[in-house]
Design an enzyme around this catalytic site. Structure first.
Site, PDB file in Angstrom:
ATOM      1  N   LYS A 121      19.934  -2.367  72.921  1.00 32.12           N
ATOM      2  CA  LYS A 121      18.955  -1.664  72.076  1.00 32.12           C
ATOM      3  C   LYS A 121      19.470  -0.322  71.604  1.00 32.12           C
ATOM      4  O   LYS A 121      19.139   0.108  70.506  1.00 32.12           O
ATOM      5  CB  LYS A 121      17.621  -1.493  72.818  1.00 32.12           C
ATOM      6  CG  LYS A 121      16.846  -2.786  72.913  1.00 32.12           C
ATOM      7  CD  LYS A 121      15.348  -2.556  73.039  1.00 32.12           C
ATOM      8  CE  LYS A 121      14.593  -3.873  73.059  1.00 32.12           C
ATOM      9  NZ  LYS A 121      13.155  -3.722  73.329  1.00 32.12           N
TER      10      LYS A 121
ATOM     11  N   LYS B 299      18.655 -17.823  71.732  1.00 37.48           N
ATOM     12  CA  LYS B 299      17.227 -17.995  72.003  1.00 37.48           C
ATOM     13  C   LYS B 299      16.377 -17.783  70.752  1.00 37.48           C
ATOM     14  O   LYS B 299      16.690 -16.905  69.946  1.00 37.48           O
ATOM     15  CB  LYS B 299      16.902 -16.926  73.061  1.00 37.48           C
ATOM     16  CG  LYS B 299      15.611 -17.049  73.747  1.00 37.48           C
ATOM     17  CD  LYS B 299      15.595 -16.107  74.959  1.00 37.48           C
ATOM     18  CE  LYS B 299      14.582 -14.998  74.722  1.00 37.48           C
ATOM     19  NZ  LYS B 299      14.104 -14.353  75.935  1.00 37.48           N
TER      20      LYS B 299
ATOM     21  N   LYS C 136      12.153 -13.477  67.069  1.00 44.00           N
ATOM     22  CA  LYS C 136      11.563 -13.001  65.820  1.00 44.00           C
ATOM     23  C   LYS C 136      12.590 -12.302  64.940  1.00 44.00           C
ATOM     24  O   LYS C 136      12.374 -12.140  63.739  1.00 44.00           O
ATOM     25  CB  LYS C 136      10.387 -12.068  66.112  1.00 44.00           C
ATOM     26  CG  LYS C 136      10.777 -10.842  66.923  1.00 44.00           C
ATOM     27  CD  LYS C 136       9.587  -9.948  67.186  1.00 44.00           C
ATOM     28  CE  LYS C 136       9.986  -8.593  67.743  1.00 44.00           C
ATOM     29  NZ  LYS C 136      10.455  -8.603  69.142  1.00 44.00           N
TER      30      LYS C 136
END
Ligand code: TRP
Length: 335
Positions: free
Chosen positions: A117, A199, A202
């Site tokens: 992140k 995976k 979004k």
């Protein structure tokens, strides 16, 4: 009362930073739903966590309530599960601070989610992003759960929580119960439709089917799903050689209850051209009642409010017991 006290406790949360999708449903929420008999379950919208990355306030508010409505629509009965919004239970932030002081800089620096992140949001590498795992440890430990169902990507945070328990209990005695990660077995890991090697997420919206999506959009995504470039072009379960088809089979199996052998027989002699829209149709039918129910619940603001108020009350009661014990142990003066 006695029997209830012995029930094992399970807890998990999802950040309302994006809309819930098929991966969340099949990989997590569906399993949670089926545990309500066996465990005392706590599920929350991790809104405190979302602001480690900038959010649009109105969107965050809307998505938090939508997520609650969708949890319920997916079958998480608020009578049998404690459903709540993290920011409604201030003990999360309070214990989060204490646990920050029992989490090492080096440990936090090793977290892969922090590394990912902070690379992605290089202009906003804030303290919250760094200390996020200490808050997550607080989320968990307030409820003294036996199990924490999480995806692979969160396992490292649960491991860190276990280190914190060991450290804290080592100093103050048996304050926290040692939680175990609870990684659901096969069928749970839903991959993206456009990139079956990662995976469903979004952040790759064309490969991601959202719970509230319109049927025609769902069908379009399935028709465009990546299948494999092997020459046999038949529907056969082989995740190594045929990751795309195997992922679709996994999805189809999860929503229809059919096993892989049955699915192979059903599409024997037919190519991917028949299989992909069939998966799309099955998913549309599985999601339809969820979408309709979520839409209905969302319109009933009084009901939603009653659910999150009750949830906050029940969660707060348990959380406060743990927090008081911690405050006493570390030496704070009781009020
Ligand atoms: N960190 C989790 C995620 O990003 C969400 C989360 C926050 C969580 N607190 C938790 C999950 C406690 C399980 C238990 O997906």
């Amino acid at each position: 009362m006695e029997a209830q006290a012995k029930r094992k406790v399970m807890l998990s949360g999802i950040q309302p930073s994006g809309d819930l999708h098929l991966g969340n449903y099949l990989g997590a929420i569906q399993n949670w739903r089926d545990r309500a008999e066996e465990f005392d379950c706590y599920y929350f919208m991790a809104d405190l966590h979302t602001i480690t990355v900038r959010q649009t306030p109105a969107d965050l508010r809307r998505r938090t309530l939508e997520q609650l409505a969708q949890y319920i629509a997916c079958g998480l009965d608020p009578e049998r599960n404690t459903l709540f919004i993290q920011s409604h239970v201030p003990q999360h932030a309070q214990l989060g601070w204490v646990l920050n002081c029992f989490t090492m800089f080096g440990e936090l620096s090793r977290m892969t989610q922090f590394k990912d992140k902070s690379a992605k949001h290089g202009d906003n590498v804030n303290g919250g992003l760094f200390t996020y795992p200490a808050l997550m440890a607080a989320d968990i430990l307030l409820y003294q759960p036996d199990y924490v169902p999480v995806g692979e990507d969160q396992k490292q945070h649960v491991e860190l929580t276990r280190n914190i328990v060991q450290r804290f209990n080592g100093i103050y005695g048996e304050v926290f119960r040692m939680p175990e990660p609870y990684i659901p077995k096969a069928g749970a890991r839903i991959m993206g439709l456009t990139a079956p090697d990662s995976k469903m997420s979004k952040s790759a919206p064309e490969g991601c089917v959202f719970l509230m999506e319109r049927p025609e959009d769902i069908q379009r995504k399935f028709k465009r799903a990546v299948t494999d470039s092997d020459t046999e072009r038949c529907v056969r379960y082989d995740p190594a050689a045929k990751p795309g088809v195997s992922n679709l089979m996994n999805i189809y199996s999860a929503v229809t209850g059919k096993d892989y052998a049955q699915i192979e027989r059903e599409f024997d002699g037919q190519g991917y051209g028949a299989f992909k829209p069939a998966v799309g149709d099955a998913v549309i039918e599985a999601l339809r009642p969820i979408r309709e129910e979520a839409e209905r619940i969302l319109k009933d603001k009084a009901y939603l409010e009653q659910v999150y108020r009750t949830g906050a009350q029940r969660a707060g009661y348990v959380a406060d017991k743990t927090l008081c014990k911690v405050y006493r142990k570390v030496g704070f003066v009781a009020l």
